[in-house]
Design a protein around this motif. Structure first.
Motif, PDB file in Angstrom:
ATOM      1  N   VAL A  71       0.879  -1.162   0.000  1.00 18.56           N
ATOM      2  CA  VAL A  71       0.000   0.000   0.000  1.00 18.56           C
ATOM      3  C   VAL A  71       0.918   1.213   0.000  1.00 18.56           C
ATOM      4  O   VAL A  71       1.795   1.339   0.857  1.00 18.56           O
ATOM      5  N   THR A  72       0.718   2.084  -0.984  1.00 20.12           N
ATOM      6  CA  THR A  72       1.540   3.277  -1.106  1.00 20.12           C
ATOM      7  C   THR A  72       0.818   4.454  -0.468  1.00 20.12           C
ATOM      8  O   THR A  72      -0.299   4.786  -0.852  1.00 20.12           O
ATOM      9  N   LEU A  73       1.472   5.054   0.500  1.00 18.90           N
ATOM     10  CA  LEU A  73       0.918   6.236   1.147  1.00 18.90           C
ATOM     11  C   LEU A  73       1.072   7.412   0.188  1.00 18.90           C
ATOM     12  O   LEU A  73       2.147   7.613  -0.376  1.00 18.90           O
ATOM     13  N   PRO A  74       0.017   8.192  -0.038  1.00 25.20           N
ATOM     14  CA  PRO A  74       0.129   9.343  -0.941  1.00 25.20           C
ATOM     15  C   PRO A  74       1.237  10.311  -0.512  1.00 25.20           C
ATOM     16  O   PRO A  74       1.651  10.337   0.656  1.00 25.20           O
ATOM     17  N   ALA A  75       1.698  11.124  -1.456  1.00 20.79           N
ATOM     18  CA  ALA A  75       2.856  11.994  -1.245  1.00 20.79           C
ATOM     19  C   ALA A  75       2.691  12.934  -0.052  1.00 20.79           C
ATOM     20  O   ALA A  75       3.602  13.062   0.774  1.00 20.79           O
ATOM     21  N   LEU A  76       1.551  13.612   0.054  1.00 24.52           N
ATOM     22  CA  LEU A  76       1.365  14.558   1.154  1.00 24.52           C
ATOM     23  C   LEU A  76       1.402  13.847   2.500  1.00 24.52           C
ATOM     24  O   LEU A  76       2.063  14.313   3.437  1.00 24.52           O
ATOM     25  N   GLU A  77       0.737  12.710   2.595  1.00 30.82           N
ATOM     26  CA  GLU A  77       0.725  11.949   3.842  1.00 30.82           C
ATOM     27  C   GLU A  77       2.124  11.416   4.161  1.00 30.82           C
ATOM     28  O   GLU A  77       2.537  11.388   5.315  1.00 30.82           O
ATOM     29  N   THR A  78       2.866  11.015   3.124  1.00 36.37           N
ATOM     30  CA  THR A  78       4.247  10.565   3.331  1.00 36.37           C
ATOM     31  C   THR A  78       5.074  11.691   3.939  1.00 36.37           C
ATOM     32  O   THR A  78       5.819  11.486   4.905  1.00 36.37           O
TER      33      THR A  78
END
Length: 139
Positions: A71-78
């Motif tokens: 599961v890839t966390l979106p850029a902003l959340e990362t």
């Protein structure tokens, strides 16, 4: 981006159970694999919010084996997670970060609210206040 490995286990009723090796407290389910993957993102964001609420550092993803689902966390959340962990590494509180940014504490609270669409510029300012630089790459 943070790519967290997940386990997809077929259940006896035809659904798929989702587990997170990095977050044993996070689980989800889906009617099929695609639904399970969509629901896994929600489960991941929920468990990250719990870590923020409990003021705990967020574990970085373990290495996924070839063929494992992730599961890839979106850029902003990362970016928010990385700033959060750096704040923790430096033994700072949200109030300390608010003072460093010259903002009110509720603005920092929103920074670590994964449901809030923070401006990337504010995340970048927070990283800078921690002595770090936010970098974005296109691969």
């Amino acid at each position: 981006m943070l790519n967290y490995p997940i386990t997809l286990t077929p259940d006896s009723n035809g659904t798929y159970l989702v587990g997170f090796p990095d977050f044993p407290e996070a689980n989800s389910v889906g009617d099929d694999k695609e639904d399970a993957l969509r629901n896994a993102v929600d489960a991941l964001e929920t468990v990250l919010s719990i870590y923020f609420d409990e003021r705990r550092p967020v574990p970085l993803p373990s290495t996924a084996d070839v063929g494992d689902a992730v599961v890839t966390l979106p850029a902003l959340e990362t970016a928010k997670v990385l700033v959060w962990n750096e704040m923790f590494e430096q033994n700072l509180r949200k109030a300390d970060l608010a003072r460093a940014l010259d903002v009110h504490t509720p603005q920092v609270d929103r920074l670590f609210d994964l449901g809030h669409s923070s401006k990337i510029e504010f995340v970048e300012q927070a990283a800078k206040a921690l002595g770090k630089k936010l970098q974005v790459t296109l691969v």
